[in-house]
Scaffold this active site. Structure first.
Site, PDB file in Angstrom:
ATOM      1  N   ASP A   1     -79.648  -1.210 -30.929  1.00  0.00           N
ATOM      2  CA  ASP A   1     -78.830  -0.175 -30.719  1.00  0.00           C
ATOM      3  C   ASP A   1     -79.275   1.216 -30.829  1.00  0.00           C
ATOM      4  OD1 ASP A   1     -76.912   1.579 -30.951  1.00  0.00           O
ATOM      5  OD2 ASP A   1     -75.258   0.108 -31.645  1.00  0.00           O
TER       6      ASP A   1
ATOM      7  N   HIS B   1     -75.773  -1.609 -27.872  1.00  0.00           N
ATOM      8  CA  HIS B   1     -74.653  -1.111 -28.328  1.00  0.00           C
ATOM      9  C   HIS B   1     -73.409  -1.605 -27.193  1.00  0.00           C
ATOM     10  CE1 HIS B   1     -72.382   1.462 -31.036  1.00  0.00           C
ATOM     11  NE2 HIS B   1     -71.474   2.245 -30.087  1.00  0.00           N
TER      12      HIS B   1
ATOM     13  N   SER C   1     -67.836   0.414 -32.834  1.00  0.00           N
ATOM     14  CA  SER C   1     -68.417   1.550 -32.719  1.00  0.00           C
ATOM     15  C   SER C   1     -67.035   2.701 -33.474  1.00  0.00           C
ATOM     16  CB  SER C   1     -68.927   2.164 -31.361  1.00  0.00           C
ATOM     17  OG  SER C   1     -69.505   3.255 -31.481  1.00  0.00           O
TER      18      SER C   1
END
Lengths: 278, 278
Positions: free
Chosen positions: A223, A256, A147
């Site tokens: 996600d 995620h 991320s």
């Protein structure tokens, strides 16, 4: 450097350490896994940069990297994601800015410019410490992250193609200049002039001529940040235009979280180990 | 049953669920990993019982069981370690008693007898729920655990040798009646008459004639609780006297943490899978 804790794991040592950081003007904590092969000589170093809200601890607890790192003989370094401490300016209610959200850049704006220098910290200060304190072969380094940390890995690799033999990412923020959850942070850290943001944006760096031999990116299709924050297709476009091979794997059903990361951790470690062996 | 969260992991599903428990007179939370093989039919069930202070989450985050469970086709059930909630009596400053310290027994003493019924919960109520709600082959069950949860696994297996095809433990409390950190809990849950404690003590159960085909126990030699709380040699003595094969592995340098557990998790899962396949 101060040792906070060490524990034997998979015949190696998982440690947590802290030190007084010049770059961040305060104490910084990080985790290092040293594999059993280090008893016999220096081992290659793989940097893992974490995402928003994380410390060194999230991936240490949930990343599931030790079994294979111990098999492949990789040192895994997991830094914190920002400066921290009483004297570090923060926005406590904002998880996308301040503590836990350093974005791997050197802030130029007050009151952040003194502490928020995660780019210098990760690219210069911490490598020097790792080289000094651990059985690390600094000629063989790789970098990856998740991320915001995927953003960090991509941008730092693009600026140091001679240092890193490989780079990969889980669900990276590929174009933080335009992503809803990172644009406000760039503005506060770097000021209103968007040209200064391009030094910390993977897509912009590639558009500006920076390059890297190849990338591996895994992205979960379930996600919830995919469309607003991440948009890996923008990296795909930039890589195609620049002739950089990108292996972008859109993973059906994955979100995620570290449940996603740990699922594909071994693939990434093998990707790095193969390239570190060359 | 209420679904709190689910996430795809290693092509299976890691879920967290809650339900109103009759045994514990309140809501209970637990984690279940369902492997990809469950798409094609019921899978064997492996119970993991956690140690003092833990919830379902510690092993879910740090146990590193999903990769191999997904390969071997095992459902992994991770219950909480005690009742919890506003109306559940607790000693907040005592980590060896009350919430997080149910010791897998049915309390008989007030004010604990109403909620602290983890034996009935794990041995009767939760299995019925798992059988009803998950693609579980309840004819193939195994059980293991850590520390207090190792005690739980050993004692529940000894009482149900026909239900469980295998049992193992990481650093179990093998003789809680005499261990400094469990004796006070047994007294408060079960009363001063020590004969009632024997039903929840692996060594005492074996001395009393209970048996099981074989056990696997891993114990770190750098575990700071080794001499006072754990003392696996007492289990070794009892097993030898009773003719129960015990594979006791004293692991050099390992402590009591999940760094130890995750190192040997795969060995235990393979041990169970081999016996579940028979």
């Amino acid at each position: 450097m101060k040792t906070i804790s060490t524990a034997k794991s998979h015949d190696g040592v998982q440690g947590v350490y802290s030190h007084a950081s010049e770059a961040c003007a305060g104490d910084m904590t990080f985790a290092v896994f040293v594999p059993p092969q280090a008893k016999h000589g220096p081992c290659p170093v793989v940097w893992y940069l974490s995402g928003l809200t994380c410390t060194h601890q999230n991936v240490m607890d949930k990343g599931e990297y030790r079994r294979l790192a111990a098999e492949l003989g990789l040192i895994i370094v997991c830094p914190d994601t920002s400066p921290r401490g009483e004297n570090v300016p923060d926005e406590k209610d904002n998880w996308q800015f301040g503590c836990g959200a350093g974005f791997y850049l050197d802030a130029t704006q007050e009151p952040f410019a003194k502490n928020y220098r995660m780019y210098s910290y990760i690219a210069e200060e911490l490598p020097a410490l790792i080289a000094r304190e651990f059985p690390a072969d600094m000629k063989r380094q790789a970098i990856f992250g998740h991320s915001m940390g995927g953003h960090g890995a991509l941008t730092i690799a693009l600026k140091h193609p001679d240092r890193f033999k490989s780079c990969s990412a889980f669900a990276p923020i590929v174009h933080p200049m335009v992503a809803g959850w990172s644009k406000p942070a760039l503005e506060k850290y770097l000021g209103a002039d968007e040209t200064s943001w391009r030094a910390y944006d993977a897509v912009a760096l590639i558009e500006g001529g920076k390059s890297f031999p190849e990338f591996l990116v895994d992205q979960g299709k379930a996600d919830t940040f995919l469309d607003d924050g991440l948009r890996p297709w923008l990296l795909d476009d930039a890589c195609k235009a620049a002739g950089i091979p990108l292996t972008l794997r859109m993973q059906e059903g994955y979100d995620h979280s570290y449940f996603f990361i740990s699922t594909f951790m071994n693939d990434h470690l093998r990707w790095h180990a193969e390239r570190l062996a060359k």
